[in-house]
Design a protein around this motif. Structure first.
Motif, PDB file in Angstrom:
ATOM      1  N   MET A   1      -1.883 -11.673 -13.075  1.00 46.58           N
ATOM      2  CA  MET A   1      -2.116 -12.236 -11.755  1.00 46.58           C
ATOM      3  C   MET A   1      -2.244 -11.100 -10.743  1.00 46.58           C
ATOM      4  N   THR A   2      -3.175 -11.224  -9.828  1.00 48.23           N
ATOM      5  CA  THR A   2      -3.402 -10.232  -8.789  1.00 48.23           C
ATOM      6  C   THR A   2      -2.242 -10.240  -7.809  1.00 48.23           C
ATOM      7  N   LYS A   3      -1.790  -9.023  -7.435  1.00 48.29           N
ATOM      8  CA  LYS A   3      -0.727  -8.907  -6.438  1.00 48.29           C
ATOM      9  C   LYS A   3      -1.321  -8.327  -5.173  1.00 48.29           C
ATOM     10  N   ILE A   4      -1.045  -8.966  -4.037  1.00 54.29           N
ATOM     11  CA  ILE A   4      -1.500  -8.494  -2.736  1.00 54.29           C
ATOM     12  C   ILE A   4      -0.280  -8.139  -1.899  1.00 54.29           C
ATOM     13  N   THR A   5      -0.296  -6.935  -1.349  1.00 57.96           N
ATOM     14  CA  THR A   5       0.771  -6.458  -0.475  1.00 57.96           C
ATOM     15  C   THR A   5       0.164  -6.184   0.894  1.00 57.96           C
ATOM     16  N   LYS A   6       0.778  -6.696   1.942  1.00 57.73           N
ATOM     17  CA  LYS A   6       0.314  -6.463   3.309  1.00 57.73           C
ATOM     18  C   LYS A   6       1.378  -5.691   4.062  1.00 57.73           C
ATOM     19  N   VAL A   7       0.964  -4.572   4.654  1.00 60.71           N
ATOM     20  CA  VAL A   7       1.892  -3.676   5.351  1.00 60.71           C
ATOM     21  C   VAL A   7       1.626  -3.743   6.852  1.00 60.71           C
ATOM     22  N   ILE A  22      -2.244  -2.005   6.250  1.00 64.98           N
ATOM     23  CA  ILE A  22      -2.718  -1.867   4.875  1.00 64.98           C
ATOM     24  C   ILE A  22      -2.734  -3.232   4.216  1.00 64.98           C
ATOM     25  N   VAL A  23      -3.774  -3.466   3.442  1.00 65.49           N
ATOM     26  CA  VAL A  23      -3.780  -4.560   2.479  1.00 65.49           C
ATOM     27  C   VAL A  23      -4.031  -3.893   1.131  1.00 65.49           C
TER      28      VAL A  23
END
Length: 140
Positions: A1-7, A22-23
């Motif tokens: 599964m794709t992981k998305i992190t938003k900073v 950042i994404v």
């Protein structure tokens, strides 16, 4: 599964405009166009050299937050308010990216404020610095 992190870095504009510094999608890191505002004192240096160094400090801080750094940058977009500042900005750019050699676009459009002399947007791939790199030189 794709992981998305938003900073988020806590800037007023990030909140008002609802965007992330950042994404990160798996190992791909997309850094928003970044200006030279000091995050501690909120000031923007007037000197182009100081402002350019602050832009890089801001980007390095954001990349560090996701376990990356300038060595992972693969693409850049450089926005310079005044064309005559281009040699100064790109000289610092060359120092910061020596040996990294990302693709680069440089343009001189109007920026969001006259206080901003330079802005930089980057795309990175976490772990690129450890990858095997082949250099190809095309001849005429």
């Amino acid at each position: 599964m794709t992981k998305i992190t938003k900073v988020k870095t806590g800037t007023k504009l990030e909140e008002e405009s609802s965007y992330s510094r950042i994404v990160m999608v798996d190992s791909w890191i997309f850094v928003s166009n970044t200006a030279g505002r000091n995050p501690i004192n909120k000031e923007i240096p007037e000197d182009i050299t100081e402002q350019t160094h602050q832009v890089f400090d801001n980007i390095e801080r954001a990349l560090k937050g996701v376990g990356s750094g300038l060595q992972d940058v693969i693409q850049t977009r450089v926005f310079i308010q005044t064309p005559s500042d281009t040699p100064t900005v790109m000289g610092i750019f060359g120092e910061k990216f020596r040996g990294v050699d990302p693709t680069t676009t440089v343009t001189c459009p109007p920026l969001g404020s006259n206080a901003y002399k330079v802005e930089l947007e980057v795309t990175a791939f976490r772990g690129a610095q450890e990858s095997e790199v082949d250099y190809v030189t095309l001849s005429i």
